[in-house]
Design a protein around this motif. Structure first.
Motif, short mmCIF file in Angstrom:
data_model
loop_
_atom_site.label_atom_id
_atom_site.label_comp_id
_atom_site.label_asym_id
_atom_site.label_seq_id
_atom_site.Cartn_x
_atom_site.Cartn_y
_atom_site.Cartn_z
N GLN A 122 0.79 -1.23 0.00
CA GLN A 122 0.00 0.00 0.00
C GLN A 122 0.82 1.29 0.00
O GLN A 122 0.25 2.36 -0.25
N GLN A 123 2.13 1.20 0.25
CA GLN A 123 2.90 2.43 0.38
C GLN A 123 4.17 2.48 -0.47
O GLN A 123 4.70 3.57 -0.72
N ASP A 124 4.67 1.35 -0.91
CA ASP A 124 5.93 1.32 -1.67
C ASP A 124 5.64 1.58 -3.15
O ASP A 124 5.22 0.68 -3.89
N ARG A 125 5.88 2.81 -3.58
CA ARG A 125 5.56 3.17 -4.96
C ARG A 125 6.52 2.52 -5.97
O ARG A 125 6.28 2.55 -7.17
N SER A 126 7.63 1.94 -5.48
CA SER A 126 8.52 1.22 -6.39
C SER A 126 7.96 -0.16 -6.76
O SER A 126 8.49 -0.83 -7.63
N ARG A 127 6.88 -0.56 -6.07
CA ARG A 127 6.20 -1.84 -6.36
C ARG A 127 7.16 -3.03 -6.31
O ARG A 127 7.12 -3.94 -7.13
N ALA A 128 7.98 -3.02 -5.28
CA ALA A 128 9.03 -4.04 -5.19
C ALA A 128 8.47 -5.45 -4.98
O ALA A 128 9.14 -6.44 -5.30
N VAL A 129 7.25 -5.57 -4.45
CA VAL A 129 6.70 -6.91 -4.21
C VAL A 129 5.98 -7.47 -5.42
O VAL A 129 5.56 -8.64 -5.39
N GLY A 154 -6.85 -3.22 -6.77
CA GLY A 154 -6.44 -1.85 -6.56
C GLY A 154 -5.12 -1.57 -7.25
O GLY A 154 -4.65 -2.36 -8.09
N THR A 155 -4.53 -0.46 -6.91
CA THR A 155 -3.26 -0.04 -7.52
C THR A 155 -2.12 -0.28 -6.55
O THR A 155 -2.10 0.29 -5.45
N LEU A 156 -1.20 -1.17 -6.93
CA LEU A 156 -0.07 -1.49 -6.08
C LEU A 156 0.72 -0.23 -5.73
O LEU A 156 0.96 0.62 -6.58
N GLY A 157 1.10 -0.10 -4.48
CA GLY A 157 1.84 1.08 -4.03
C GLY A 157 0.96 2.22 -3.58
O GLY A 157 1.46 3.30 -3.24
N THR A 158 -0.36 2.00 -3.53
CA THR A 158 -1.29 3.03 -3.06
C THR A 158 -2.23 2.41 -2.03
O THR A 158 -2.32 1.17 -1.90
N SER A 159 -2.97 3.25 -1.34
CA SER A 159 -3.89 2.77 -0.30
C SER A 159 -5.05 1.96 -0.87
O SER A 159 -5.76 1.28 -0.13
#
Length: 257
Positions: A152-159, A222-227
């Motif tokens: 929900q918070q990593d905008r690099s979408r590392a997962v 939803g959108t990875l890296g966002t709430s």
């Protein structure tokens, strides 16, 4: 409640606390690990008070003969055996239940029943610069809180696309659309428990309260890296594991691959 009974209640309470803290890890079902020294001290104090109360009562009986000079009958105390209490005597006997339960039957740890009625704990907001690069290990061990923050918070979408490994106990969803891998976290004791949950998709739910290790990938929602992203997992494997001695933490997985 007469003084001998009061002394017995104090002693039983002290023994129960010492059994739960020194002879076992039962106390971890109800409080955090750091509370152990205080519980041990409380158990020692209660046991000492019970012994002192019993000794004092016995000494008073020896010093208080009856009016005719004969020894005082059992139960006759310097207050002449009068009961000055104002409540029904049977209520006081209920105090023995928690003391005896610690000695002979300890209530179980919190689990799915509590978690299903708790609002999931909001994970703290992490600055983007605080996300370290993920190791190349596969599957990648993560706590439930770490996984939720990454989703929900990593905008690099590392997962994204990574196979992760997490552990917790099973909480049924009730709707039939997946189930929750859950951890309960204590601030102090079981009364303030909060849950951290990750929804598991693609595998039938094991029995409630079963501790499992789950591998899988992020469930696109939803959108990875966002709430808006769901903290969900498309499961590949589910392996039953033993409950850790201190299950009230969002710890790393309990098994290795």
């Amino acid at each position: 409640m007469r003084r001998p009974v009061q002394a017995l209640l104090l002693a039983l309470s002290g023994l129960g606390l010492l059994r739960a803290t020194l002879l076992s890890d039962l106390y971890l079902r109800y409080v955090k690990e750091g509370m152990r020294p205080l519980l041990v001290a409380s158990g020692v104090v209660l046991l000492a008070l019970g012994a002192a109360e019993g000794w004092s009562y016995a000494a008073r009986l020896r010093r208080a003969p009856a009016a005719d000079g004969s020894p005082a009958p059992p139960g006759d105390t310097p207050d002449h055996g009068h009961d000055h209490g104002h409540g029904p005597p049977w209520v006081a006997w209920l105090l023995f239940l928690p003391a005896l339960s610690l000695l002979f039957w300890a209530p179980p740890a919190l689990g799915a029943y509590t978690a299903s009625r708790e609002t999931p704990q909001a994970v703290p907001v992490t600055d983007q610069d605080d996300f370290d690069p993920l190791p190349a290990t596969s599957p990648l061990p993560l706590t439930l809180g770490d996984f939720t923050r990454r989703v929900q918070q990593d905008r690099s979408r590392a997962v994204q696309g990574r196979t992760v490994l997490m552990a917790g106990f099973v909480t049924p969803d009730g709707s039939g659309d997946g189930w929750y891998l859950t951890r309960l976290i204590l601030n102090c004791c079981a009364a303030d428990a909060q849950s951290v949950k990750v929804r598991v998709h693609g595998v039938a739910a094991p029995k409630a309260d079963t501790w499992v290790a789950v591998t899988g990938t992020w469930h696109p929602s939803g959108t990875l890296g966002t709430s808006s992203a769901e903290a969900g997992l498309d499961a590949r494997t589910v392996e039953r594991i033993a409950r850790p001695s201190n299950g009230y933490t969002d710890g790393p997985p309990l098994v290795t691959r």
